[in-house]
Design a protein around this motif. Structure first.
Motif: not given
Length: 84
Positions: A36-40, A52-60
């Motif tokens: 869920i955190l990876m989506s969007g 936004e696709i390269f922020n901390f939430r989606r990458i780490r």
């Protein structure tokens, strides 16, 4: 009467214990939360790049949660439910 007695003697045992299933649900929750955190983060316009696709939430954070969830699942499978 003999056939009825055999049916009563047969018990259905689950492969895993209650503790195993509890850890499996926790692991499944971690995996689901990670996905869920990876989506969007996409863009409606294909000509506009959205960083936004390269922020901390989606990458780490999200992939780490997914890996932790898989580790919990492995632990739940290997856990001996009879050991206190």
């Amino acid at each position: 009467m003999g056939e009825q007695k055999r049916k009563e003697d047969i018990q259905t045992d689950f492969v895993f214990g209650r503790k195993n299933y509890t850890f499996m649900l926790i692991g499944l929750g971690c995996i689901a939360l990670g996905f869920i955190l990876m989506s969007g983060g996409g863009s409606d316009d294909p000509n506009v790049f959205n960083p936004e696709i390269f922020n901390f939430r989606r990458i780490r954070l999200a992939p780490t949660l997914v890996l932790i969830g898989f580790a919990i699942e492995v632990y739940a499978i290997l856990l001996n439910p009879n050991k206190k």
